[in-house]
Design an enzyme around this catalytic site. Structure first.
Site, short mmCIF file in Angstrom:
data_model
loop_
_atom_site.label_atom_id
_atom_site.label_comp_id
_atom_site.label_asym_id
_atom_site.label_seq_id
_atom_site.Cartn_x
_atom_site.Cartn_y
_atom_site.Cartn_z
N GLY A 186 13.82 -2.05 9.32
CA GLY A 186 12.61 -1.25 9.19
C GLY A 186 11.40 -1.98 9.75
CE1 TYR B 98 10.15 4.85 -1.28
CE2 TYR B 98 8.76 4.83 -3.22
CZ TYR B 98 9.14 4.27 -2.01
OH TYR B 98 8.50 3.15 -1.56
N1 SER Z 1 3.49 3.40 -1.37
C1 SER Z 1 4.69 4.08 -1.70
C2 SER Z 1 4.54 5.54 -1.66
O1 SER Z 1 3.45 6.01 -1.91
C3 SER Z 1 5.15 3.69 -3.07
O2 SER Z 1 6.01 2.63 -3.00
O3 SER Z 1 5.48 6.21 -1.40
#
Ligand code: SER
Length: 314
Positions: free
Chosen positions: A8, A141
């Site tokens: 990444g 996520y």
């Molecule tokens: N910065 C990330 C997001 O907003 C959180 O890990 O998805």
């Protein structure tokens, strides 16, 4: 760390961490990888290879050829984008990460995994969120982050593998825009302040989230990976944060340098819902005690640096 592979490398963290590691460890010792070519320092400032992290054979071949001793596994899809296609997000964030972890184990490499404030959910204590607490996230996520936190712990316990990781807060930087995250408003606000003098926030007034300036995040990765392993009680998923603020506070900080700056709101229900499910402020005691986490930037110092860097770029 001596021979490092970064996945990444074209993402928000990777575009800065790859050159940062090359400065410390030597350009030839840090291999950047991404699914697509990344023009600029990542592909031009040192070795670079195309890699889909779900391709276990390609991953393993690459670690062998490069003689890697460390994998910094940053490839992933951010929170709000993940909600648009949960299965694809799972495929990259969990299946891809399992492939990466297994390839690293096969080659005896250390493994860094970036978890997130997203690993917490609405039932987690929101204020001064403990290192070890309830984790019932409500985004794909977040579910993927918890899965990988546990799997990294498991690989250490089962195989003695040197897995380490951080729970990043929202990261703010002037080099690369994030894509599809919930904390992104705190990056966009600076870009719009410089280009338009105003910003429309998709996160509502009064919504606190943890944040950190990118230079502190880069330093934290190196500090954790170089820490004395005998001092690490937790190893993976350390809470880290440099500041906690809500939109009005970042706007007020910008107004100290740009008095005419204005902000209004057009709240995005998806990202607002996600933000509300995350903590307001993390307790970072474990990171401080176990490996000396010590961020340098507070909100005003970050604002000063962000605005002057973005004005230079304009
Ligand atoms: N910065 C990330 C997001 O907003 C959180 O890990 O998805």
């Amino acid at each position: 760390m001596k021979r490092i592979v970064v996945t990444g490398a074209g993402g928000q963290i990777g575009v800065e961490l790859t050159p940062f590691l090359r400065e410390i460890y030597g350009a030839e010792n840090v291999l950047g990888t991404a699914r697509r070519n990344i023009p600029g320092p990542v592909s031009e400032g040192g070795p670079f290879e195309l890699l889909d992290v779900r391709d276990g054979k390609a991953f393993s071949d690459l670690l062998r050829t490069f003689r890697a001793d460390t994998v910094i596994h940053l490839a992933g899809v951010l929170s709000a984008k993940g909600e648009g296609d949960p299965l694809s997000s799972w495929d990259i964030n969990v299946c891809g990460s399992c492939t990466a972890l297994e390839a690293a184990r096969e080659h005896g490499a250390a493994f860094f995994f970036p978890s997130s404030i997203a690993a917490f959910g609405p039932s987690t204590p929101a204020k001064n969120t403990p290192q070890d607490t309830l984790q019932r996230p409500t985004t794909i996520y977040g579910v993927a982050k918890v899965t990988m936190e546990l799997l990294c712990d498991y690989y250490h316990k089962k195989f003695g593998m040197d897995t380490r990781g951080l729970r990043f807060p929202g990261l703010i930087s002037y080099e690369a825009l994030p894509g599809g995250g919930t904390t992104d408003y705190a990056v966009h606000i600076y870009y719009d302040a410089v280009s338009k003098g105003s910003y429309t926030s998709f996160i509502a007034k009064g919504t606190y989230m943890d944040m950190m300036y990118m230079p502190d995040a880069l330093a934290a990765v190196v500090k954790l990976m170089e820490a004395d392993p005998s001092k690490l009680v937790h190893r993976n998923a350390f809470n880290i944060s440099a500041m906690s603020f809500e939109p009005e506070q970042i706007a007020a900080s910008i107004r100290k340098m740009m008095p005419g700056f204005t902000m209004d709101y057009d709240v995005d229900p998806l990202r607002q819902g996600i933000a509300e499910s995350w903590p307001d402020s993390l307790d970072c005691t474990a990171a401080r005690e176990e490996w000396g986490f010590a961020p340098e930037y507070d909100l005003d110092r970050m604002t000063e640096d962000m605005l002057s860097r973005l004005k230079e770029k304009k």
